[in-house]
Write an enzyme that holds these catalytic residues in place. Sequence first.
Site, PDB file in Angstrom:
ATOM      1  N   GLU A 185     -39.585   2.720-104.809  1.00  0.00           N
ATOM      2  CA  GLU A 185     -40.448   1.682-105.406  1.00  0.00           C
ATOM      3  C   GLU A 185     -41.214   2.138-106.644  1.00  0.00           C
ATOM      4  O   GLU A 185     -42.459   2.228-106.641  1.00  0.00           O
ATOM      5  CB  GLU A 185     -41.410   1.114-104.352  1.00  0.00           C
TER       6      GLU A 185
ATOM      7  N   GLU B  39     -35.328  -1.509 -97.289  1.00  0.00           N
ATOM      8  CA  GLU B  39     -36.499  -1.963 -96.534  1.00  0.00           C
ATOM      9  C   GLU B  39     -36.481  -3.476 -96.458  1.00  0.00           C
ATOM     10  O   GLU B  39     -36.252  -4.157 -97.456  1.00  0.00           O
ATOM     11  CB  GLU B  39     -37.820  -1.578 -97.216  1.00  0.00           C
TER      12      GLU B  39
HETATM   13  C1  NOJ Z   1     -42.866  -0.814 -99.211  1.00  0.00           C
HETATM   14  C2  NOJ Z   1     -43.203   0.623 -99.044  1.00  0.00           C
HETATM   15  O1  NOJ Z   1     -42.151   1.439 -99.438  1.00  0.00           O
HETATM   16  C3  NOJ Z   1     -43.708   0.981 -97.665  1.00  0.00           C
HETATM   17  O2  NOJ Z   1     -44.310   2.228 -97.748  1.00  0.00           O
HETATM   18  C4  NOJ Z   1     -44.634  -0.105 -97.153  1.00  0.00           C
HETATM   19  O3  NOJ Z   1     -45.196   0.252 -95.932  1.00  0.00           O
HETATM   20  C5  NOJ Z   1     -43.863  -1.383 -97.041  1.00  0.00           C
HETATM   21  N1  NOJ Z   1     -43.318  -1.771 -98.318  1.00  0.00           N
HETATM   22  C6  NOJ Z   1     -44.685  -2.567 -96.528  1.00  0.00           C
HETATM   23  O4  NOJ Z   1     -45.667  -2.868 -97.443  1.00  0.00           O
END
Ligand code: NOJ
Length: 438
Positions: free
Chosen positions: A153, A344
């Site tokens: 990200e 994710e």
């Molecule tokens: C993206 C992130 O990579 C992760 O660390 C986070 O917990 C989740 N989204 C949920 O916000």
Amino acid sequence: MWGVGTSAYQIEGAWNEGGKGPSIWDTMAHTLPMVDTGDVACDHYHRLEEDLDLLGEIGVDAYHFSIAWTRVLPEGTGEVNQTGLAFYDRLIDGLLDRDIEPWLTLYHWDLPQTLQDQGGWANRRSVDWFTEYASVMRDRLGDRVKNWITINEPWVIATLGHLEGLFAPGLNDWPTTLAAAHHLLMAHGSATAAIREKVSDANVGLSLDCRPAEPASESASDIAATRHFDGFRNRWYFDPVFGKGYPQDMVEAYQALGRLDPGLIRPGDEELIATPIDFCGLNYYTSVRIAAGEEEQDNPEGPVGINPPSGFTEMGWLVDPDAMERFLLRVHQEWSPKSIVVTENGASYSDGPVPDGGVHDRRRIKYLDAHIDAVRSARDRGVPVDGYFVWSFLDNLEWRAGYSQRFGLVWVDHPTQQRILKDSAYWYKDLIERYSSG
Ligand code: NOJ
């Protein structure tokens, strides 16, 4: 391929044990009044075997986790900490023993504090620091780990960390934000090449976050705002990674606003960023509607608590599986990676244990079911999606929102560290079994 994911700072704890050095998140946790810190988190560092058994029980094909850079290189570069490496050896061997494929993320936001003291990602030398770290990991783990995610990200790291000051290192400056973004992307390209150089069968990519956006109305100003938002939030990252260079409209907009240092992007940088990758990791949670004046706003409200309006998760995020399907198609058509892996996807709902001992998290099951359907239908339309990871394996530290936001398939009672498989974990287990039996 069905998996679940976590990251080091969110679950490991043991922030100063086994020779680990401090990261920028340790610093933020200890200098700001944060609701919760990652000092203990899910105590995964001490509960590795139990957590590996839980992964085995859910029956996942793959597990994605991140390495805490400062466990391995406490000072960021130079001396390697064997105790830290040994922890990841045990994790990887434990996964392989259980037939679970390791997917290793090198950077999930916990930069060594020593490197932040030298300017962090805003310093061009960060590309070399990261490549050194990637090479140490490759040399130690490349015999057993084939799947590598360089950076997780980049928009979040750059923007929430260097512009909005919400995430570590807590800065508020546009030129620093764009410098951090640029060096993160270069570091990704450079590390990809370093891994490939020694691990011939490596599968290397990065995890890009995305925010599909629609105009709030058909007005020309809302449409223009949405185009700008897409440039700020999505295209600034996807375009250069897939060889299109930085989007020209955004370069001009940022230059006009004095945000982009003229010397930042040098000849050869965009080629390095576009080093070919094997897959595009995509993190998808929600979509937004953008009106004029909101062209650089993303979820300004933040978490909304335990009774979200219908159609929203407790993060205040709209549930929108159709936008996921459309974005998968867009990635395929506009940027054409060889393969896409949803690295994710998941939802924050705080349903907890009830007197029968179970955790009946129906809303999470509904969310996951709808999004997996979206992936299936994108695949039916020819999008090469080759894997899907639920975020997250465990209820963990949701960064500045602390433990209030629960994304896990496994309930974690933080004071006692007791783990309970939620209904969603059993549901996912059934789904995986159904797929593997054809
Ligand atoms: C993206 C992130 O990579 C992760 O660390 C986070 O917990 C989740 N989204 C949920 O916000």
